[in-house]
Design an enzyme around this catalytic site. Structure first.
Site, PDB file in Angstrom:
ATOM      1  N   GLY A  87      44.074  27.922  21.112  1.00 18.48           N
ATOM      2  CA  GLY A  87      45.467  28.797  21.650  1.00 18.48           C
ATOM      3  C   GLY A  87      46.444  27.648  22.612  1.00 18.48           C
ATOM      4  O   GLY A  87      47.225  27.229  22.744  1.00 18.48           O
ATOM      5  N   ASP A  88      45.141  26.478  23.291  1.00 12.07           N
ATOM      6  CA  ASP A  88      45.958  25.435  24.502  1.00 12.07           C
ATOM      7  C   ASP A  88      45.990  25.020  23.667  1.00 12.07           C
ATOM      8  O   ASP A  88      48.137  24.361  23.891  1.00 12.07           O
ATOM      9  CB  ASP A  88      44.517  25.213  24.622  1.00 12.07           C
ATOM     10  CG  ASP A  88      44.472  26.104  26.328  1.00 12.07           C
ATOM     11  OD1 ASP A  88      45.844  26.436  26.883  1.00 12.07           O
ATOM     12  OD2 ASP A  88      43.347  26.214  26.289  1.00 12.07           O
TER      13      ASP A  88
END
Length: 418
Positions: A176-177
């Protein structure tokens, strides 16, 4: 050597682009490191306590975490206390001298600190502003906090990860990051290109959740078309039964992606089961998919007759894609990885060094040839203020003494500007 002189020695396709980077921890710094690797001048704005990733255990280099060193090369650090009375004015001056502003605060935080994005963009119409947040700048969840595992769960991607019939598992990488950082960098590059045509900047709104929903890829489309909810994927593939992991005689795992009819026939031959080629249960991929359990019952034991390395060699000879499931010690000593300079050593002027991961973007004509060691907290405060804003030594010293900026830790002397 002053900051601007140092930066003028850099090359890369983004040379001459100045980025004011308010991001910390992972998503933003990962994205700005990409831009720095491409030659942009990255001014990393840190609070007096520094980027929180500087303190992540367990490994440290010269007092800063290995985590921080992974995603902060090719940057210069300036410490500004955004809560101090003089900070908004100083930040506005830095914005006016920058091409791009990037931040990953929760929506509204900078505004409460006296730095209003819309006002800054109106005052500087050529500036590009990128914001990374968990859920984006609008919508019912915009104000909720989010970390990588939260968006993995909410996006559905975590539901696809893990062994079939087992519990959902967070991916081993913070996707996600990383996806947010990548998409931010892409957005900045697109906006820079558009600015060369229109002269106008832009606002880029990156949501971690959006990025992972987008990365559902064909699984998302399959569901939207069929209404069927996919389960855990394990180490295989929903549609290709010979696209998966197998365990060899020595207990090591290999993966193969025999996803064409030619590859399937070669695989059957290499495994010592040429009779499977004409078996009506396995003639075409659709047949093999319908009868995958029967197929696996035959070929899984076949893999147990040789050690993994022998299978890798045999599959390579037959032109079947294959790979060993490497732990990181093997992955990061792989001759191909080393040849491609994906493990690099960064060295600072004091002899401190760190091994970290390389830049995967290989440019033949405009590659940035050097990589600067990640900065110490506030290392370039005086140089940035002098070279970017033209402040005098007395003006810089006043900012420091009033608590607006901070010089390097342990430096109690008056700031000297070269």
């Amino acid at each position: 050597m002053t900051f601007s002189q140092h930066n003028s020695d850099n090359n890369g396709p983004l040379q001459g682009v100045r980025i004011l980077d308010f991001t910390q921890f992972l998503s933003g710094p990962y994205g700005t490191q990409i831009l720095g690797d491409l030659g942009a001048e990255i001014i990393k704005v840190e609070a007096p306590a520094g980027d929180l990733s500087r303190t992540v255990p367990p490994h440290f280099i010269r007092g800063d975490s290995a985590y921080f060193h992974t995603i902060n090369r090719n940057k210069k650090s300036i410490v500004i206390d955004l809560k101090s009375d003089g900070a908004p004015q100083l930040v506005r001056r830095l914005i006016s001298e920058s091409d791009v502003v990037i931040e990953n605060f929760r929506p509204g935080v900078l505004g409460r600190l006296g730095i209003d994005r819309d006002e800054e963009l109106a005052a500087n119409p050529s500036v590009i502003w990128a914001s990374i947040s968990g859920f984006g700048q609008d919508g019912p969840d915009r104000d909720k906090p989010a970390y990588d595992m939260i968006v993995q769960a909410l996006s559905g991607s975590m539901s696809l990860t893990g062994e079939r019939g087992g519990s959902p598992v967070r991916t081993g990488l913070p996707v996600g990051d990383l996806a947010a950082g990548l998409n931010m960098a892409i957005g900045v590059l697109a906006a820079l290109h558009n600015r060369t045509i229109t002269g106008r900047g832009d606002f880029i709104d990156i949501s971690m959740l959006d990025c992972l929903v987008n990365m559902l890829s064909y699984q998302g489309t399959y569901y939207l078309e069929s209404g069927e909810v996919p389960g855990r994927q394990g180490s295989g593939h929903d549609a290709i039964p010979t696209y998966r992991q197998f365990t060899a005689q020595d207990g090591r795992d290999i993966v193969t992606t025999a996803n064409t009819e030619r590859m399937w026939r070669a695989m059957a031959e290499v495994l010592g089961h040429p009779e499977l080629i004409e078996d009506p249960r396995f003639l075409k991929n659709g047949d093999r998919l319908r009868n995958k359990e029967e197929l696996w019952a035959i070929i899984e034991p076949a893999f147990l007759t040789r050690p993994a390395q022998e299978w890798v060699e045999l599959f390579n000879e037959a032109g079947i894609p294959v790979g060993m499931v490497n732990d990181l010690d093997l992955a990061l000593s792989n001759p191909q990885v080393l040849h491609r300079e994906m493990v690099v050593r960064l060295e600072d002027a004091d002899g401190t060094s760190v091994e970290t991961l390389g830049n995967p973007i290989k440019l033949s004509r405009s590659r940035k040839d050097t990589a600067e060691f990640p900065p110490a907290l506030g290392e370039h405060t005086a140089g940035i203020l002098a070279d970017v804003l033209g402040l005098s030594g007395d003006e810089i010293d006043t900012l420091r003494l009033t608590g607006v900026v901070q010089s390097p830790v342990g430096d109690d002397a008056t700031i000297q500007v070269s």
